[in-house]
Motif scaffolding. Structure first.
Motif, PDB file in Angstrom:
ATOM      1  N   ASP A  14       0.828  -1.209   0.000  1.00  0.00           N
ATOM      2  CA  ASP A  14       0.000   0.000   0.000  1.00  0.00           C
ATOM      3  C   ASP A  14       0.864   1.262   0.000  1.00  0.00           C
ATOM      4  O   ASP A  14       1.702   1.450   0.883  1.00  0.00           O
ATOM      5  CB  ASP A  14      -0.923  -0.009   1.223  1.00  0.00           C
ATOM      6  CG  ASP A  14      -1.892  -1.179   1.185  1.00  0.00           C
ATOM      7  OD1 ASP A  14      -2.794  -1.158   0.347  1.00  0.00           O
ATOM      8  OD2 ASP A  14      -1.720  -2.128   1.984  1.00  0.00           O
ATOM      9  N   VAL A  18       0.528   0.035  -4.930  1.00  0.00           N
ATOM     10  CA  VAL A  18      -0.845   0.412  -5.261  1.00  0.00           C
ATOM     11  C   VAL A  18      -1.243   1.687  -4.521  1.00  0.00           C
ATOM     12  O   VAL A  18      -0.836   1.920  -3.389  1.00  0.00           O
ATOM     13  CB  VAL A  18      -1.841  -0.731  -4.937  1.00  0.00           C
ATOM     14  CG1 VAL A  18      -1.499  -1.976  -5.734  1.00  0.00           C
ATOM     15  CG2 VAL A  18      -1.893  -1.045  -3.452  1.00  0.00           C
ATOM     16  N   SER A  20      -3.639   2.914  -2.740  1.00  0.00           N
ATOM     17  CA  SER A  20      -4.808   2.469  -1.981  1.00  0.00           C
ATOM     18  C   SER A  20      -5.069   3.253  -0.707  1.00  0.00           C
ATOM     19  O   SER A  20      -6.173   3.218  -0.156  1.00  0.00           O
ATOM     20  CB  SER A  20      -4.622   0.998  -1.588  1.00  0.00           C
ATOM     21  OG  SER A  20      -3.432   0.858  -0.829  1.00  0.00           O
ATOM     22  N   GLU A  21      -4.049   3.938  -0.200  1.00  0.00           N
ATOM     23  CA  GLU A  21      -4.147   4.517   1.144  1.00  0.00           C
ATOM     24  C   GLU A  21      -5.298   5.516   1.282  1.00  0.00           C
ATOM     25  O   GLU A  21      -6.023   5.493   2.279  1.00  0.00           O
ATOM     26  CB  GLU A  21      -2.819   5.185   1.539  1.00  0.00           C
ATOM     27  CG  GLU A  21      -1.636   4.238   1.621  1.00  0.00           C
ATOM     28  CD  GLU A  21      -1.599   3.395   2.883  1.00  0.00           C
ATOM     29  OE1 GLU A  21      -2.682   3.084   3.430  1.00  0.00           O
ATOM     30  OE2 GLU A  21      -0.499   3.052   3.320  1.00  0.00           O
ATOM     31  N   THR A  24      -8.682   3.499   1.334  1.00  0.00           N
ATOM     32  CA  THR A  24      -8.870   2.766   2.586  1.00  0.00           C
ATOM     33  C   THR A  24      -9.125   3.714   3.747  1.00  0.00           C
ATOM     34  O   THR A  24     -10.005   3.487   4.582  1.00  0.00           O
ATOM     35  CB  THR A  24      -7.625   1.909   2.871  1.00  0.00           C
ATOM     36  OG1 THR A  24      -7.465   0.960   1.813  1.00  0.00           O
ATOM     37  CG2 THR A  24      -7.738   1.170   4.185  1.00  0.00           C
ATOM     38  N   ARG A  80     -14.161  -1.662   2.712  1.00  0.00           N
ATOM     39  CA  ARG A  80     -12.896  -1.262   2.101  1.00  0.00           C
ATOM     40  C   ARG A  80     -12.687  -1.962   0.764  1.00  0.00           C
ATOM     41  O   ARG A  80     -12.309  -1.336  -0.231  1.00  0.00           O
ATOM     42  CB  ARG A  80     -11.763  -1.623   3.067  1.00  0.00           C
ATOM     43  CG  ARG A  80     -10.351  -1.462   2.533  1.00  0.00           C
ATOM     44  CD  ARG A  80      -9.402  -2.343   3.294  1.00  0.00           C
ATOM     45  NE  ARG A  80      -9.590  -3.764   3.010  1.00  0.00           N
ATOM     46  CZ  ARG A  80      -8.987  -4.747   3.673  1.00  0.00           C
ATOM     47  NH1 ARG A  80      -8.164  -4.476   4.669  1.00  0.00           N
ATOM     48  NH2 ARG A  80      -9.204  -6.015   3.320  1.00  0.00           N
ATOM     49  N   ASP A  81     -12.935  -3.261   0.718  1.00  0.00           N
ATOM     50  CA  ASP A  81     -12.690  -4.033  -0.497  1.00  0.00           C
ATOM     51  C   ASP A  81     -13.623  -3.609  -1.631  1.00  0.00           C
ATOM     52  O   ASP A  81     -13.218  -3.586  -2.799  1.00  0.00           O
ATOM     53  CB  ASP A  81     -12.826  -5.524  -0.222  1.00  0.00           C
ATOM     54  CG  ASP A  81     -11.683  -6.070   0.628  1.00  0.00           C
ATOM     55  OD1 ASP A  81     -10.732  -5.314   0.906  1.00  0.00           O
ATOM     56  OD2 ASP A  81     -11.748  -7.252   1.021  1.00  0.00           O
ATOM     57  N   LEU A  84     -12.104  -0.458  -2.964  1.00  0.00           N
ATOM     58  CA  LEU A  84     -10.868  -0.733  -3.697  1.00  0.00           C
ATOM     59  C   LEU A  84     -11.159  -1.327  -5.072  1.00  0.00           C
ATOM     60  O   LEU A  84     -10.510  -0.961  -6.057  1.00  0.00           O
ATOM     61  CB  LEU A  84      -9.978  -1.678  -2.889  1.00  0.00           C
ATOM     62  CG  LEU A  84      -9.302  -1.074  -1.647  1.00  0.00           C
ATOM     63  CD1 LEU A  84      -8.688  -2.160  -0.783  1.00  0.00           C
ATOM     64  CD2 LEU A  84      -8.250  -0.038  -2.039  1.00  0.00           C
ATOM     65  N   LEU A  88      -9.313   1.328  -7.253  1.00  0.00           N
ATOM     66  CA  LEU A  88      -7.871   1.107  -7.106  1.00  0.00           C
ATOM     67  C   LEU A  88      -7.104   1.203  -8.420  1.00  0.00           C
ATOM     68  O   LEU A  88      -7.537   0.701  -9.451  1.00  0.00           O
ATOM     69  CB  LEU A  88      -7.614  -0.272  -6.493  1.00  0.00           C
ATOM     70  CG  LEU A  88      -6.145  -0.571  -6.185  1.00  0.00           C
ATOM     71  CD1 LEU A  88      -5.642   0.268  -5.022  1.00  0.00           C
ATOM     72  CD2 LEU A  88      -5.952  -2.052  -5.899  1.00  0.00           C
ATOM     73  N   LYS A 119      -6.615  -8.800   1.081  1.00  0.00           N
ATOM     74  CA  LYS A 119      -6.531  -7.456   0.501  1.00  0.00           C
ATOM     75  C   LYS A 119      -5.355  -7.346  -0.454  1.00  0.00           C
ATOM     76  O   LYS A 119      -5.498  -6.878  -1.591  1.00  0.00           O
ATOM     77  CB  LYS A 119      -6.379  -6.419   1.611  1.00  0.00           C
ATOM     78  CG  LYS A 119      -6.200  -4.995   1.090  1.00  0.00           C
ATOM     79  CD  LYS A 119      -5.996  -4.042   2.259  1.00  0.00           C
ATOM     80  CE  LYS A 119      -5.904  -2.611   1.771  1.00  0.00           C
ATOM     81  NZ  LYS A 119      -4.702  -1.926   2.206  1.00  0.00           N
ATOM     82  N   GLN A 123      -5.451  -6.697  -4.512  1.00  0.00           N
ATOM     83  CA  GLN A 123      -4.867  -5.481  -5.083  1.00  0.00           C
ATOM     84  C   GLN A 123      -3.830  -5.799  -6.156  1.00  0.00           C
ATOM     85  O   GLN A 123      -3.785  -5.150  -7.203  1.00  0.00           O
ATOM     86  CB  GLN A 123      -4.239  -4.636  -3.965  1.00  0.00           C
ATOM     87  CG  GLN A 123      -5.276  -4.076  -3.011  1.00  0.00           C
ATOM     88  CD  GLN A 123      -4.668  -3.172  -1.942  1.00  0.00           C
ATOM     89  OE1 GLN A 123      -5.270  -2.184  -1.547  1.00  0.00           O
ATOM     90  NE2 GLN A 123      -3.492  -3.504  -1.446  1.00  0.00           N
ATOM     91  N   THR A 127      -4.234  -4.765 -10.253  1.00  0.00           N
ATOM     92  CA  THR A 127      -3.249  -3.897 -10.905  1.00  0.00           C
ATOM     93  C   THR A 127      -2.276  -4.660 -11.808  1.00  0.00           C
ATOM     94  O   THR A 127      -1.308  -4.074 -12.311  1.00  0.00           O
ATOM     95  CB  THR A 127      -2.450  -3.118  -9.839  1.00  0.00           C
ATOM     96  OG1 THR A 127      -1.875  -4.041  -8.907  1.00  0.00           O
ATOM     97  CG2 THR A 127      -3.358  -2.145  -9.094  1.00  0.00           C
TER      98      THR A 127
END
Length: 225
Positions: A14, A18, A20-21, A24, A80-81, A84, A88, A119, A123, A127
């Protein structure tokens, strides 16, 4: 001719591989507000980024009166998922950098994250980074202690069959840099700037050997002529 400087390269996920921060953290902030904590984005970033949520129950209890449990954390992960999967993207330049580093190191690379395995594997798949890491994905959730403890980096080094002192670690948070340093690795700090990013000064103070600002710089930092 370029050749590797280290025995292997261990990537955080993270914020390094990716982007993602922010996604999330926005979900976490929304759920904390629902518990009654009027926490700002800046506070949420400062308190929680780079750390395992299960280890941060005390500030949540202090500010909401709620002791989060596994059910609450599972609910957070579900929300969260969903976010994402919708939003993402890879960190700019990360796919090309990983491809080049993997070639340079003969595939001796790993992803070592504080996040849960579900997770990180999701991710990496989204990607298109997953093929470069194969079975060498390590979760701090599966270790005795997560970052800033060195456990996940020691596990990744052991999985690759190398001395952690001969590894390069790529990290973007003080927590992660600390974990890499304690593991004995040489740590490169990624600092792209922006509200989510740890500052160059903080990464260096935590023990990063060098700080870089763009992923296209990374292969050069990890190679020697």
């Amino acid at each position: 001719m370029f050749r590797p400087k280290f025995s292997a390269v261990l990537f955080d996920c993270d914020g390094v591989l990716v982007d993602s921060e922010s996604i999330t953290n926005a979900v976490l902030r929304e759920m904390l507000v629902e518990l009654g904590w009027k926490i700002s984005q800046e506070e949420c970033i400062s308190i929680f980024i780079g750390k395992a949520l299960k280890d941060q129950w005390e500030p949540i209890l202090e500010n909401t009166g709620v002791r989060i449990d596994e059910a609450w954390i599972a609910g957070f992960r579900n929300r969260r998922d969903v976010a994402l999967r919708e939003k993402l993207q890879a960190v700019p330049g990360a796919l090309d950098a990983v491809k080049e580093v993997s070639t340079l190191y003969g595939g001796k690379i790993a992803c070592a994250t504080g996040a849960d395995r579900g997770k990180v594997e999701m991710q990496l798949a989204i990607t298109e980074l997953a093929p470069f890491f194969g079975d060498h994905v390590y979760s701090g959730m599966e270790c005795a202690q997560s970052k800033p403890a060195p456990d996940v980096y020691l596990a990744a080094a052991a999985g690759l069959g190398i001395d952690p002192a001969q590894a390069a670690v790529v990290e973007d948070t003080v927590t992660g840099v600390t974990a890499g340093v304690v593991a004995g690795a040489t740590v490169f700090g990624y600092c792209p700037g922006g509200p989510i990013s740890s500052t160059k000064e903080k990464l260096l103070a935590a023990g990063a050997t060098e700080v870089f600002t763009s992923m296209d710089q990374l292969p050069g930092l990890l190679s020697q002529e």
